[in-house]
Design a protein around this motif. Structure first.
Motif, short mmCIF file in Angstrom:
data_model
loop_
_atom_site.label_atom_id
_atom_site.label_comp_id
_atom_site.label_asym_id
_atom_site.label_seq_id
_atom_site.Cartn_x
_atom_site.Cartn_y
_atom_site.Cartn_z
N SER A 1 0.55 -1.52 0.05
CA SER A 1 -0.23 -0.10 0.30
C SER A 1 0.59 1.45 -0.06
O SER A 1 2.08 1.60 0.47
N PRO A 2 0.74 2.48 -0.31
CA PRO A 2 0.73 3.41 -0.58
C PRO A 2 1.33 4.08 1.08
O PRO A 2 2.58 4.40 0.61
N ARG B 1 0.89 10.13 -0.29
CA ARG B 1 0.28 10.41 -1.24
C ARG B 1 -1.22 9.26 -1.19
O ARG B 1 -1.19 8.56 -0.92
N THR B 2 -2.17 10.22 -0.70
CA THR B 2 -3.37 9.82 -0.39
C THR B 2 -4.82 10.22 -1.47
O THR B 2 -4.47 11.53 -2.12
N PRO B 3 -5.95 9.53 -1.71
CA PRO B 3 -6.90 10.01 -2.51
C PRO B 3 -6.90 11.75 -2.52
O PRO B 3 -7.98 11.87 -3.46
N GLY B 4 -7.50 11.99 -1.07
CA GLY B 4 -7.60 13.38 -1.05
C GLY B 4 -5.89 14.25 -1.18
O GLY B 4 -6.49 15.62 -0.63
N GLY B 5 -5.39 14.07 -1.36
CA GLY B 5 -4.02 14.53 -1.86
C GLY B 5 -2.98 14.50 -0.78
O GLY B 5 -2.95 13.09 -0.21
N ASP B 6 -1.63 15.20 -0.80
CA ASP B 6 -0.81 14.86 0.06
C ASP B 6 -1.26 14.98 1.60
O ASP B 6 -1.34 15.77 2.29
#
Length: 158
Positions: free
Chosen positions: A124-125, A142-147
């Motif tokens: 996973s990231p 880094r997440t789907p909603g931004g860093d």
């Protein structure tokens, strides 16, 4: 074939599933097939076809588990010295530097991952960002909603 990292608990759960499939599910489906055969014409026998399909699933899962176990590299972090470094199997407490919220994750093999239980896959990231870092380090994920910036507040070898 590459070795697949797995926790002790992950290996135990796979072995338990394998025993259940071989000693309970497989004999039951064989009996179901035998019973369905007695009902006559197999071309239009839904019970027979369903049981054969179930048998295919069970045999496939048995092969999959046996393959995973044969390539497993079981890692027991409780037997390692806690150096404060994030490695496979460690439990990491993160402090979100934007929200001050804390979260705990255990880095596990892909089969064991369960985000609701705080178990994240090695691939996973978040886990990739954490591996090799140490307690006190700031990590950018880094997440789907931004860093998101996290501070590694605790690394446990439990």
């Amino acid at each position: 074939m590459n070795k697949v990292p797995m926790t002790v608990n992950g290996e135990t759960r796979l072995r338990e599933e394998l025993v259940q499939l071989k000693t309970v599910a497989r004999p039951r489906v064989i009996a179901d097939i035998a019973e369905a055969r007695e009902h006559g014409d197999l071309k239009e026998n839904a019970e027979y076809h369903a049981a054969r399909e179930q048998q295919g699933f069970i045999e496939g899962r048995i092969q999959e588990i046996e393959g995973k176990l044969s390539n497993a590299q079981v890692i027991d972090v409780t037997k390692l010295t806690n150096t404060g470094k994030v490695i496979f199997g460690t439990t990491v407490t993160l402090l979100n530097l934007d929200t001050d919220a804390t979260t705990r994750y255990r880095i596990v093999g892909e089969d064991e991952a369960d985000i609701k239980s705080g178990m994240i896959s090695l691939t996973s990231p978040i886990a990739r960002a954490l591996i090799g870092k140490e307690e006190g380090d700031i990590v950018n994920v880094r997440t789907p909603g931004g860093d998101v910036e996290f501070e590694i507040s605790d690394v446990e070898y439990i």
